[in-house]
Scaffold this active site. Structure first.
Site, mmCIF file in Angstrom:
data_model
loop_
_atom_site.group_PDB
_atom_site.id
_atom_site.type_symbol
_atom_site.label_atom_id
_atom_site.label_comp_id
_atom_site.label_asym_id
_atom_site.label_seq_id
_atom_site.Cartn_x
_atom_site.Cartn_y
_atom_site.Cartn_z
ATOM 1 N N SER A 63 8.835 7.233 -3.603
ATOM 2 C CA SER A 63 7.928 7.342 -4.739
ATOM 3 C C SER A 63 8.579 8.203 -5.816
ATOM 4 C CB SER A 63 6.613 7.981 -4.275
ATOM 5 O OG SER A 63 5.721 8.108 -5.341
ATOM 6 N N GLY A 64 8.646 7.668 -7.045
ATOM 7 C CA GLY A 64 9.260 8.399 -8.142
ATOM 8 C C GLY A 64 10.730 8.102 -8.347
ATOM 9 N N THR A 120 9.292 0.770 -10.005
ATOM 10 C CA THR A 120 8.471 0.014 -10.955
ATOM 11 C C THR A 120 9.210 -0.185 -12.270
ATOM 12 O OG1 THR A 120 6.470 0.902 -9.921
ATOM 13 C CG2 THR A 120 6.238 -0.065 -12.114
ATOM 14 N N ASN A 150 4.952 11.927 -7.300
ATOM 15 C CA ASN A 150 5.053 11.049 -8.469
ATOM 16 C C ASN A 150 3.700 10.961 -9.154
ATOM 17 O OD1 ASN A 150 5.662 9.077 -10.333
ATOM 18 N ND2 ASN A 150 6.043 7.467 -8.835
ATOM 19 N N SER A 183 2.476 6.805 -8.927
ATOM 20 C CA SER A 183 2.967 6.184 -7.697
ATOM 21 C C SER A 183 2.192 4.912 -7.387
ATOM 22 C CB SER A 183 2.817 7.166 -6.528
ATOM 23 O OG SER A 183 3.181 6.549 -5.313
ATOM 24 N N SER A 184 2.925 3.822 -7.139
ATOM 25 C CA SER A 184 2.272 2.569 -6.737
ATOM 26 C C SER A 184 1.748 2.734 -5.314
ATOM 27 C CB SER A 184 3.267 1.402 -6.773
ATOM 28 O OG SER A 184 3.737 1.185 -8.074
ATOM 29 N N GLY A 208 9.020 2.957 -0.397
ATOM 30 C CA GLY A 208 10.136 3.267 0.477
ATOM 31 C C GLY A 208 9.686 4.109 1.656
ATOM 32 N N GLU A 221 8.659 7.011 3.883
ATOM 33 C CA GLU A 221 7.958 8.235 3.481
ATOM 34 C C GLU A 221 7.907 9.225 4.647
ATOM 35 O OE1 GLU A 221 4.949 6.816 -0.086
ATOM 36 O OE2 GLU A 221 4.096 7.568 1.788
#
Length: 997
Positions: free
Chosen positions: A106-107, A111, A156, A159-160, A381, A383
């Site tokens: 994340s981050g 995206t 993030n 974050s998605s 990804g 985590e």
């Protein structure tokens, strides 16, 4: 790669495959060197590594896009545009499907990477009105999906919290003509709970902070996020780095002006979002009897389309069916809160699904002709947090599966190239089978579902105890109870630890069952139906099925990869945190991928390309080599002194094992270029006018000869074509051989683009020209055989395990012949279906077919039949006739004996004497057939293994039975008592037992 060779001394190595040492230290050093010069992209072969610089770089303008259009992958420095363009050009050339997998923490910029690819295609693809419409819809869907699917996390601000797979559809000319989005595992638990320092989905804060006064008044909302229970649990409703008011304007504009058709639904959409906020503010108190009662009724009136009384009842009572009566059982406060939160998650989850479906409807391509696609997969990804819960468990399982797929496809691609070139295949020391952790997680998910559904007091700790019982000795799994003394100090009593491909991750089991359960009580379901919300449950199973579907989609396409890395946790430009980068490199499997690419040869190029570049290094090949390119390359490398173990000659390429060999060649080439330049300059300056005239004359002569040869060739080809067409019906001769070859080639090219997709498709095979009738029939048979083989090979180990687990649950320890069936693979179909029958039932989605012997109800005469399973019913087929249709809803039970026979009895609801009664059959593939039926029709609990006779209903009010006995030969016949007698053959061992007794 040639560009990488030229620039290697200034900015590190542009392709990690050319690193002289494949160590972690060398990898990080090269990455850091390039990052310090704002070179954020580096290759590992065709994989792109991207490091987030956390600043704007002037490398995404239109000029950059035009630079990379139509250029060979390795000609220019690494860039996301190079990967996007080569995927596009390969798709056009080979007319096949591709996907780009974008992964990272994340981050890390996943995206943004997908946006850059979409923007590139919007500029580089042929511009048409249709393209512009598709492009606008894809780009305008981003702010909507981000508002409803993204949230602030600890890592993030945007974050998605869902996985997104987008297909861009192209026609044969390369025009974008459609698109489709699939979403995976929206993190619905975030709606009702957020960890400290995190927020709910963006749309809630955007609506409350940015919504117009009139809108908020209509929705009964206040302009204060602190007022809402679902927005304050992370204690950071207001964040300085996020401007909710500006983001609200962007999202509202996208919804109102969007070509997706949201305009007329926007008010209702905001109403549903506000309903979730009001639902979260409903509080409960406990009365004197310990029963839950509403502490405030005001919020109920703001829930869209729901009767307040029904909702109040649904939140405080559970509806229980007792025979023909319904009983209301009061909730405790904890149960009431669970019911409220479950409803909120269901409402939001289905709203998100509706948004995605509306976007897909607007982008759907109506043209039925074949299209190729490029897919973009933007998925979370690996985590690892301080506390890892159910969400990280699912996410890491997904990454485990994708990593396995990634290595499998990469190694397969390498081996295919080596085999095609006649080079010794890569030593298969890298494991590509089913990951141990994948198998563990599948079993854990099954146990989790069972624990959620079993009667009694199931808790997270009882689930952990079941895991310990089932997997106590597995080396990849450990808990506080199972650990040794040293490890036990690092584990809490509610923790379990898994050894993933990227390392150990400790999960806290608290909340696993609640998060897995999306189950709503019956009366809450009734309430949700008033809001058009449909209910799912068992999140783990749902996610597992989605991931299986995603894997099947990806396996059918050519793969390209982008691995995104965070340069530092504080999101500061210029900072390169080596420990953080090392952690991500490990979790993304980059070193493993590099070792796969370097398991054989670091460099491979076609003979003509290699010879064209390096021919000045050998007098025998400079300035022109007149023979075959392969011979020229052999002469060249012998002159350069290559040792036998440094290179291999394939069928069309040279393979060089070590980068240092290539670097020595490149250094010699650079030196040679300077010497040639100096000699040319000296000649030119000695007599510039003569040199210029000579060069011009030679160039014009070359061009004129090319043009003459081209025209002569064209005249010859046209003459041969006309003559061949005139003699096409005669026997093969010199006059028509090339024309017939053209006809064959043309037919085969068309056939390649219109091959049937399934074994059941018997109508779409292209009719051949007369010259290819026999060949076409051979190819048709080979293609159908190949499809069957691909299907069998393509059944993932996970799916096989799932089916075998179902079989085990039904038959293990109950039916004598079960042990012999375990090793037998399951097939998708056992017999071809008649075309006429296929046309009649194909709309019901045919799932399986198998040959059976059906026994008549009157007289029990054996009849060979075919049984076909569709999505809704089972069909008994006699050649081209449908003899009987059994709806799964009318199938009240299935009986088999506990012996080794293949007798199956379908017990069918029979209320009318004219209706046919129970169905008696014999099937050689009993376990496969019944497992398929149970999965398709959800009838796992309907199968009964019977000891003794099986009672059957001939018709309403008339009964008979199937009896079982033993004998020297197996037989099935009508006995004197009118029953069907099934004789099982007695084994030699059983005979001996009888004699002994």
């Amino acid at each position: 790669m040639e560009g990488a060779l030229t620039a290697r001394d200034r900015v590190g190595i542009q392709d990690f495959v050319l690193l002289d040492e494949t160590t972690d230290a060398a990898f990080l050093s090269n990455l850091k060197k390039r990052f310090s010069r704002d070179l954020i992209y580096t290759y590992i072969g065709t994989l792109l590594v991207s490091v987030n610089p956390y600043k704007e770089l002037d490398i995404y303008n239109k000029k950059q896009m035009e630079t990379y259009m139509g250029i060979n992958f390795f000609e220019l420095p690494p860039h996301i545009y190079a990967l996007a363009d080569n995927a596009y050009q390969t798709m056009l050339t080979e007319f096949d499907n591709h996907f780009i997998l974008i992964s990272g923490e994340s981050g890390a910029g996943k995206t943004e990477a997908s946006k850059k690819i979409l923007q590139y295609y919007a500029v580089s693809c042929p511009s048409t009105t249709l393209l512009n419409t598709v492009r606008d819809k894809m780009l305008m869907s981003n702010p909507v999906l981000e508002a409803f699917g993204n949230a602030k996390t600890l890592k993030n601000d945007n974050s998605s919290r869902f996985g997104k797979y987008m297909d861009i559809q192209f026609d044969s000319q390369g025009d974008a003509v459609g698109g489709h989005i699939l979403n995976y595992l929206l993190e619905k638990s975030r709606v009702v709970h957020q960890n400290h320092g995190e927020r709910n989905f963006h749309i809630f804060y955007q609506l409350v902070e940015g919504g117009e006064d009139d809108l908020l008044h209509q929705l009964g909302l206040e302009r204060d996020a602190q007022h809402y229970n679902y927005l304050t649990q992370g204690e950071c409703a207001i964040v300085s780095s996020i401007n909710d008011r500006n983001d609200w304007k962007t999202v509202k504009n996208a919804l109102l002006s969007s070509p997706h058709g949201f305009f007329h639904s926007v008010q209702h959409l905001f109403g549903i979002v506000s309903s979730v906020l009001h639902l979260g503010n409903i509080r409960f108190e406990s009365n004197s009897k310990g029963q839950a009662v509403l502490a405030n009724n005001d919020e109920l009136r703001w829930l869209l389309g729901v009767d307040a009384r029904s909702l109040q009842e649904g939140l405080t009572y559970r509806k229980i069916e007792a025979r023909h009566d319904q009983v209301l059982s009061p909730f405790t406060v904890d149960h009431a809160i669970y019911a409220r939160d479950a409803l909120a998650k269901a409402i939001y989850g289905q709203t998100f699904t509706w948004l995605v479906n509306r976007i897909n409807e607007s982008m759907e391509n109506k043209d039925p002709s074949r299209k190729t696609v490029i897919g973009l997969l933007d998925i979370y990804g690996f985590e690892v947090f301080y506390v890892n819960s159910f969400e990280q468990f699912c996410i890491n399982y997904c990454n485990e599966k994708l990593q396995q797929l990634f290595i499998q496809l990469t190694l397969a691609s390498e081996q295919e190239e080596y085999e095609a070139e006649g080079i010794e295949v890569i030593p298969n020391h890298i494991h590509t089978g089913v990951s141990e952790v994948v198998l563990i997680v599948v079993l854990m998910m099954i146990l989790q579902d069972e624990e959620c559904l079993r009667p009694g007091d199931a808790t997270d700790l009882t689930f952990l105890e079941r895991l310990e019982d089932k997997m106590g000795n597995h080396p990849h799994f450990v808990t506080h109870k199972l650990a040794d003394k040293m490890t036990r100090k690092t584990l809490e009593r509610g923790d379990f630890r898994l050894l993933h491909y990227a390392g150990e991750v400790t999960y806290c089991v608290v909340g696993f069952l609640d998060k897995n359960n999306d189950l709503l009580y019956r009366n809450i379901k009734d309430v949700s139906l008033q809001m058009n919300i449909f209910i799912f449950f068992q999140v783990a199973t749902q996610f597992k099925s989605s991931l299986l579907k995603l894997t099947e989609i990806l396996m059918a396409k050519e793969a390209w990869y982008i691995r995104c890395l965070k340069s530092n946790e504080s999101k500061q430009p210029g900072q390169f945190d080596e420990a953080l980068i090392r952690h991500q490199v490990k979790y993304l499997g980059l070193m493993e991928h590099l070792r796969v690419r370097r398991a054989g040869f670091a460099y491979r190029r076609k003979f003509d390309v290699f010879l064209k570049r390096y021919k000045p290094l050998c007098p025998a090949t400079w300035p022109h080599w007149r023979g075959e390119p392969a011979d020229g390359v052999e002469v060249l490398v012998q002159h350069l002194g290559y040792l036998p173990n440094e290179y291999k000659m394939g069928r069309t390429k040279i393979f060089i094992r070590h980068p240092r060999t290539l670097y020595a060649t490149e250094d010699a080439f650079e030196k040679c270029k300077h010497e040639l330049g100096e000699r040319t300059s000296a000649v030119y300056y000695q007599c510039p006018v003569f040199a210029t005239t000579k060069i011009e004359t030679c160039w014009r002569g070359v061009q004129a000869r090319k043009e003459r040869e081209k025209r002569a060739w064209a005249v010859k080809v046209i003459k041969k074509f006309i003559k061949g067409y005139m003699n096409r019906g005669q026997a093969k001769s010199s006059d028509n051989s090339e024309y017939l070859a053209f006809v064959r080639q043309n037919y085969l090219n068309r056939l390649k683009n219109h091959l049937p997709k399934t074994v059941l498709d018997k109508t779409s095979w292209l009719p051949p020209p007369a010259v290819l009738t026999e060949t076409s029939e051979i190819l048709r048979k080979l293609h159908y055989r190949l499809m069957v083989r691909k299907y069998v090979r393509g059944i993932t180990a996970q799916r096989k395990i799932q089916l075998k687990l179902v079989t085990s649950n039904i038959f293990k320890g109950k039916k004598e012949s079960y042990p012999q069936s375990v090793a037998q693979p399951f097939m998708d179909t056992r017999i071809n279906i008649n075309m006429r029958v296929l046309q009649m039932i194909r709309n019901e989605h045919i799932k399986y077919s198998v040959p059976v012997i059906k026994y008549d109800r009157n007289g029990f005469k054996p009849r060979p039949r075919q049984l076909v399973l569709t999505q809704t019913a089972a069909y008994v087929i006699e050649e081209a006739k449908i003899k009987q249709r059994v709806l799964y809803t009318s199938l009240k039970g299935i009986s088999v004996s506990n012996l080794t026979d293949g007798i199956i009895v379908f017990h069918i609801t029979c209320e009318d004497p004219k209706q046919k009664g129970d169905l008696v059959m014999q099937c050689d593939h009993l376990f496969e057939f019944l497992t398929k039926l149970c999965v398709i029709a959800n009838k796992q609990n309907a199968v009964k293994v019977v000891q003794g006779s099986i009672k059957i209903e001939i018709q309403a009010g008339k009964e008979s039975a199937v009896d079982f006995s033993t004998g020297h030969e197996p037989m099935v016949y009508k006995a004197k008592n009118g029953h069907l007698m099934v004789v099982r053959r007695v084994s030699t061992l059983e005979n001996m037992d009888e004699l002994v007794s």
